[in-house]
Design a protein around this motif. Structure first.
Motif, PDB file in Angstrom:
ATOM      1  N   ALA A   1      46.789   8.001 -37.244  1.00 32.28           N
ATOM      2  CA  ALA A   1      46.282   7.778 -35.891  1.00 32.28           C
ATOM      3  C   ALA A   1      44.804   8.105 -35.706  1.00 32.28           C
ATOM      4  CB  ALA A   1      47.094   8.616 -34.900  1.00 32.28           C
ATOM      5  N   LYS A   2      44.225   7.447 -34.698  1.00 27.13           N
ATOM      6  CA  LYS A   2      42.953   7.897 -34.151  1.00 27.13           C
ATOM      7  C   LYS A   2      43.252   9.112 -33.272  1.00 27.13           C
ATOM      8  CE  LYS A   2      40.969   3.242 -33.614  1.00 27.13           C
ATOM      9  NZ  LYS A   2      40.489   2.260 -32.600  1.00 27.13           N
ATOM     10  N   ILE A   3      42.358  10.071 -33.265  1.00 27.43           N
ATOM     11  CA  ILE A   3      42.521  11.260 -32.431  1.00 27.43           C
ATOM     12  C   ILE A   3      41.321  11.362 -31.498  1.00 27.43           C
ATOM     13  CG2 ILE A   3      42.845  13.765 -32.374  1.00 27.43           C
ATOM     14  CD1 ILE A   3      45.122  12.338 -33.783  1.00 27.43           C
ATOM     15  N   GLU A   4      41.579  11.600 -30.228  1.00 24.88           N
ATOM     16  CA  GLU A   4      40.490  11.838 -29.284  1.00 24.88           C
ATOM     17  C   GLU A   4      40.249  13.346 -29.231  1.00 24.88           C
ATOM     18  OE1 GLU A   4      40.883   9.945 -25.507  1.00 24.88           O
ATOM     19  OE2 GLU A   4      41.102   7.933 -26.361  1.00 24.88           O
ATOM     20  N   TYR A   5      39.258  13.798 -29.971  1.00 25.46           N
ATOM     21  CA  TYR A   5      39.000  15.229 -30.111  1.00 25.46           C
ATOM     22  C   TYR A   5      38.319  15.791 -28.865  1.00 25.46           C
ATOM     23  CZ  TYR A   5      40.119  14.524 -35.031  1.00 25.46           C
ATOM     24  OH  TYR A   5      40.759  14.212 -36.202  1.00 25.46           O
ATOM     25  N   ASP A   6      38.877  16.898 -28.364  1.00 31.43           N
ATOM     26  CA  ASP A   6      38.268  17.566 -27.211  1.00 31.43           C
ATOM     27  C   ASP A   6      38.308  19.088 -27.359  1.00 31.43           C
ATOM     28  OD1 ASP A   6      40.917  18.169 -26.865  1.00 31.43           O
ATOM     29  OD2 ASP A   6      41.126  17.234 -24.894  1.00 31.43           O
ATOM     30  N   GLY A   7      38.641  19.555 -28.565  1.00 34.24           N
ATOM     31  CA  GLY A   7      38.698  20.993 -28.803  1.00 34.24           C
ATOM     32  C   GLY A   7      40.084  21.589 -28.652  1.00 34.24           C
TER      33      GLY A   7
ATOM     34  N   ILE B 116      40.948   0.541 -54.194  1.00 37.92           N
ATOM     35  CA  ILE B 116      40.337   1.588 -53.377  1.00 37.92           C
ATOM     36  C   ILE B 116      39.137   1.067 -52.594  1.00 37.92           C
ATOM     37  CG2 ILE B 116      38.645   2.529 -55.007  1.00 37.92           C
ATOM     38  CD1 ILE B 116      39.617   5.300 -54.179  1.00 37.92           C
ATOM     39  N   GLY B 117      38.579  -0.047 -53.040  1.00 39.59           N
ATOM     40  CA  GLY B 117      37.419  -0.599 -52.350  1.00 39.59           C
ATOM     41  C   GLY B 117      37.759  -1.540 -51.212  1.00 39.59           C
ATOM     42  N   ALA B 118      39.053  -1.777 -50.988  1.00 42.91           N
ATOM     43  CA  ALA B 118      39.471  -2.714 -49.939  1.00 42.91           C
ATOM     44  C   ALA B 118      39.823  -1.983 -48.651  1.00 42.91           C
ATOM     45  CB  ALA B 118      40.669  -3.526 -50.419  1.00 42.91           C
ATOM     46  N   LYS B 119      39.497  -2.585 -47.523  1.00 40.77           N
ATOM     47  CA  LYS B 119      39.878  -2.028 -46.230  1.00 40.77           C
ATOM     48  C   LYS B 119      41.354  -2.279 -45.959  1.00 40.77           C
ATOM     49  CE  LYS B 119      35.618  -2.142 -43.485  1.00 40.77           C
ATOM     50  NZ  LYS B 119      34.999  -2.668 -42.246  1.00 40.77           N
ATOM     51  N   ASN B 120      41.903  -1.513 -45.022  1.00 42.42           N
ATOM     52  CA  ASN B 120      43.278  -1.721 -44.558  1.00 42.42           C
ATOM     53  C   ASN B 120      43.225  -1.931 -43.046  1.00 42.42           C
ATOM     54  OD1 ASN B 120      43.483   0.703 -46.837  1.00 42.42           O
ATOM     55  ND2 ASN B 120      44.938  -0.967 -47.133  1.00 42.42           N
ATOM     56  N   ASP B 121      42.969  -3.158 -42.638  1.00 44.12           N
ATOM     57  CA  ASP B 121      42.754  -3.440 -41.220  1.00 44.12           C
ATOM     58  C   ASP B 121      43.996  -3.265 -40.356  1.00 44.12           C
ATOM     59  OD1 ASP B 121      40.023  -4.022 -41.413  1.00 44.12           O
ATOM     60  OD2 ASP B 121      40.439  -6.062 -42.099  1.00 44.12           O
ATOM     61  N   SER B 122      45.160  -3.142 -40.982  1.00 45.00           N
ATOM     62  CA  SER B 122      46.390  -3.024 -40.199  1.00 45.00           C
ATOM     63  C   SER B 122      46.642  -1.604 -39.695  1.00 45.00           C
ATOM     64  CB  SER B 122      47.596  -3.479 -41.031  1.00 45.00           C
ATOM     65  OG  SER B 122      47.760  -2.652 -42.170  1.00 45.00           O
ATOM     66  N   VAL B 123      45.854  -0.631 -40.165  1.00 44.98           N
ATOM     67  CA  VAL B 123      46.038   0.753 -39.719  1.00 44.98           C
ATOM     68  C   VAL B 123      44.852   1.160 -38.845  1.00 44.98           C
ATOM     69  CG1 VAL B 123      47.475   1.421 -41.666  1.00 44.98           C
ATOM     70  CG2 VAL B 123      44.998   1.648 -41.850  1.00 44.98           C
TER      71      VAL B 123
ATOM     72  N   CYS C 227      41.799   2.423 -43.094  1.00 47.40           N
ATOM     73  CA  CYS C 227      42.034   2.900 -44.455  1.00 47.40           C
ATOM     74  C   CYS C 227      43.246   3.815 -44.393  1.00 47.40           C
ATOM     75  CB  CYS C 227      40.816   3.671 -44.975  1.00 47.40           C
ATOM     76  SG  CYS C 227      41.041   4.405 -46.624  1.00 47.40           S
ATOM     77  N   THR C 228      44.170   3.657 -45.312  1.00 48.76           N
ATOM     78  CA  THR C 228      45.349   4.517 -45.289  1.00 48.76           C
ATOM     79  C   THR C 228      44.978   5.935 -45.713  1.00 48.76           C
ATOM     80  OG1 THR C 228      45.972   4.060 -47.586  1.00 48.76           O
ATOM     81  CG2 THR C 228      46.823   2.559 -45.884  1.00 48.76           C
ATOM     82  N   HIS C 229      45.767   6.881 -45.264  1.00 48.19           N
ATOM     83  CA  HIS C 229      45.535   8.278 -45.630  1.00 48.19           C
ATOM     84  C   HIS C 229      45.704   8.469 -47.139  1.00 48.19           C
ATOM     85  CE1 HIS C 229      45.421  12.590 -45.384  1.00 48.19           C
ATOM     86  NE2 HIS C 229      46.681  12.727 -45.765  1.00 48.19           N
ATOM     87  N   GLU C 230      46.689   7.793 -47.721  1.00 50.29           N
ATOM     88  CA  GLU C 230      46.910   7.898 -49.159  1.00 50.29           C
ATOM     89  C   GLU C 230      45.665   7.474 -49.933  1.00 50.29           C
ATOM     90  OE1 GLU C 230      48.786   6.433 -46.904  1.00 50.29           O
ATOM     91  OE2 GLU C 230      50.920   6.413 -47.428  1.00 50.29           O
ATOM     92  N   LYS C 231      45.070   6.372 -49.491  1.00 51.52           N
ATOM     93  CA  LYS C 231      43.862   5.884 -50.161  1.00 51.52           C
ATOM     94  C   LYS C 231      42.700   6.848 -49.951  1.00 51.52           C
ATOM     95  CE  LYS C 231      42.991   1.478 -50.117  1.00 51.52           C
ATOM     96  NZ  LYS C 231      42.589   0.109 -49.681  1.00 51.52           N
ATOM     97  N   MET C 232      42.626   7.423 -48.763  1.00 55.03           N
ATOM     98  CA  MET C 232      41.538   8.351 -48.474  1.00 55.03           C
ATOM     99  C   MET C 232      41.605   9.579 -49.380  1.00 55.03           C
ATOM    100  SD  MET C 232      38.825   8.966 -46.825  1.00 55.03           S
ATOM    101  CE  MET C 232      37.781  10.338 -46.323  1.00 55.03           C
TER     102      MET C 232
ATOM    103  N   ILE D 260      36.741   5.854 -41.415  1.00 55.05           N
ATOM    104  CA  ILE D 260      37.654   6.976 -41.648  1.00 55.05           C
ATOM    105  C   ILE D 260      36.898   8.204 -42.156  1.00 55.05           C
ATOM    106  CG2 ILE D 260      38.248   6.353 -44.042  1.00 55.05           C
ATOM    107  CD1 ILE D 260      41.127   7.268 -43.398  1.00 55.05           C
ATOM    108  N   MET D 261      35.822   7.990 -42.893  1.00 49.56           N
ATOM    109  CA  MET D 261      35.089   9.126 -43.440  1.00 49.56           C
ATOM    110  C   MET D 261      34.337   9.906 -42.368  1.00 49.56           C
ATOM    111  SD  MET D 261      33.768   7.783 -47.151  1.00 49.56           S
ATOM    112  CE  MET D 261      33.312   9.436 -47.633  1.00 49.56           C
ATOM    113  N   SER D 262      34.049   9.250 -41.250  1.00 49.27           N
ATOM    114  CA  SER D 262      33.374   9.944 -40.148  1.00 49.27           C
ATOM    115  C   SER D 262      34.375  10.623 -39.218  1.00 49.27           C
ATOM    116  CB  SER D 262      32.523   8.951 -39.348  1.00 49.27           C
ATOM    117  OG  SER D 262      33.352   7.972 -38.726  1.00 49.27           O
ATOM    118  N   GLU D 263      35.658  10.379 -39.451  1.00 48.46           N
ATOM    119  CA  GLU D 263      36.704  10.974 -38.618  1.00 48.46           C
ATOM    120  C   GLU D 263      36.735  12.486 -38.857  1.00 48.46           C
ATOM    121  OE1 GLU D 263      39.791  12.428 -38.775  1.00 48.46           O
ATOM    122  OE2 GLU D 263      40.333  11.954 -36.711  1.00 48.46           O
ATOM    123  N   LYS D 264      36.833  13.247 -37.797  1.00 50.14           N
ATOM    124  CA  LYS D 264      36.617  14.694 -37.860  1.00 50.14           C
ATOM    125  C   LYS D 264      37.527  15.422 -38.837  1.00 50.14           C
ATOM    126  CE  LYS D 264      36.323  18.800 -34.899  1.00 50.14           C
ATOM    127  NZ  LYS D 264      36.436  19.305 -33.510  1.00 50.14           N
TER     128      LYS D 264
END
Length: 362
Positions: free
Chosen positions: A190-196, A307-314, A318-323, A350-354
């Motif tokens: 999931a995407k997470i809306e971070y607020d602390g 590993i160089g391919a995107k996973n646009d369905s998630v 990028c899947t967590h496994e691939k990350m 995904i790499m910028s995700e907190k």
């Protein structure tokens, strides 16, 4: 079945729908089907088996509703293709959706399947289902929880969503481990809306995952593999060692967390020894795979295209496994900096995700 219904039937998993001309033909079809099932030590579910008239079938299978959803999806697609905003359209649909639900419109026939299909349309266009419906689905409809969780994962999990998930546990509405496994899957992608407040929310939810149960430990480890700091992960592994050291699938799951444990530069040698002494053979194999990725360009070349391919369905593209694999690859001194830069650019979202960029949040 083909002979009795003249091939006018549909089957999905263990559900079968068939159309015939008369009540007599319907009874014969049921009799013959039940006899075939009995020969395989199975029986029809009498509580779910019904003979419907054409009018009843039209209503039960929600023919009109399905046609409406087809038209709605086509209209939304046309609007987005033309660069038009769909916000007003979604708002109108949401109002009707909420009102129909409150009136019990979806309680009969294939109403639940219509709800799932409608949520699927929301997901396709990254639109959030009404908050009150998410709460109802979490509390009152176990079969809709997965669809609802996927929706908030696509749109961004907020504190209010975490609170509603936690309430499901607090109110004793979890009767098996399936929900924990589904929740883990959806939170990790999931995407997470971070607020602390997310760390407190995740910790509170994890208190409802027993540490002596296989499925709960599996789900908790998977959640921690994304959101846990290295020290948090290691502490949990120590506390649940008697569970995961006795199962191959759990052993592999634990080994797959190595890229997260590796982020603790001071403690990771200790973690490596600990895992090496306790992992089962398949776990050791995966642990060594990650270690080799950190040092061998040959290993990377074998998985480069994947590993160089995107996973646009998630949600995070990028899947967590691939990350997790990507984290090991990016630590390698043997892989060309150009390749690393390309991977970083491809998976920048995904790499910028907190939870990844900060090495965990709990």
């Amino acid at each position: 079945m083909e002979q009795r219904s003249q091939k006018n039937y549909a089957r999905f998993m263990d559900d079968i729908d068939a159309g015939v001309d008369t009540i007599e033909d319907a009874k014969k079809l049921l009799r013959d089907t039940d006899l075939v099932l009995q020969s395989r030590s199975l029986r029809l579910n009498a509580g779910k088996t019904r003979i419907l008239t054409a009018k009843e079938a039209y209503s039960h299978f929600r023919v009109r509703d399905n046609r409406f959803l087809e038209q709605l999806e086509a209209r939304l697609l046309a609007m987005t293709s033309a660069g038009e905003s769909i916000e007003a359209k979604i708002k109108k649909v949401s109002h009707v959706f909420e009102e129909l639900y409150k009136r019990g419109y979806f309680k009969v026939g294939n109403g639940e399947k219509i709800v799932k299909r409608l949520i699927g349309i929301y997901n396709r266009f990254s639109a959030r289902i009404p908050d009150i419906l998410f709460e109802y689905f979490m509390s009152l409809h176990p079969n809709l929880r997965d669809s609802a969780l996927r929706n908030v994962g696509i749109c961004g999990v907020r504190k209010v969503d975490f609170d509603r998930i936690k309430a499901v546990f607090e109110r004793g509405l979890v009767c098996d481990d399936y929900f924990r496994l589904i929740l883990a899957k959806r939170l990790v992608e999931a995407k997470i809306e971070y607020d602390g407040t997310e760390a407190g929310s995740l910790k509170a939810i994890l208190t409802y995952f027993p540490k002596d149960d296989f499925c709960s430990v599996y789900a908790a480890i998977w959640i921690l593999s994304r959101f846990g700091l290295a020290k948090t992960i290691f502490k949990f592994l120590e506390e649940t060692e008697f569970v995961w050291t006795n199962d191959e699938s759990l052993s592999r799951l634990v080994a797959g967390m190595w890229p997260r444990l590796r982020e603790n530069k001071e403690e990771f040698p200790k973690y490596y020894i600990y895992l090496g002494e306790r992992l089962l053979p398949s776990g050791v194999e995966l642990l060594e795979f990650h270690k080799e990725l950190e040092g061998e360009a040959v290993k990377y070349k074998r998985i480069k295209s994947v590993i160089g391919a995107k996973n646009d369905s998630v949600p995070l593209k990028c899947t967590h496994e691939k990350m997790l694999v990507l984290q090991s690859v990016l630590r390698s001194a043997e892989i060309a900096e150009g390749d690393k830069a390309k991977l970083t650019k491809t998976h920048s979202y995904i790499m910028s995700e907190k939870s990844y960029s900060a090495g965990g949040v709990i």
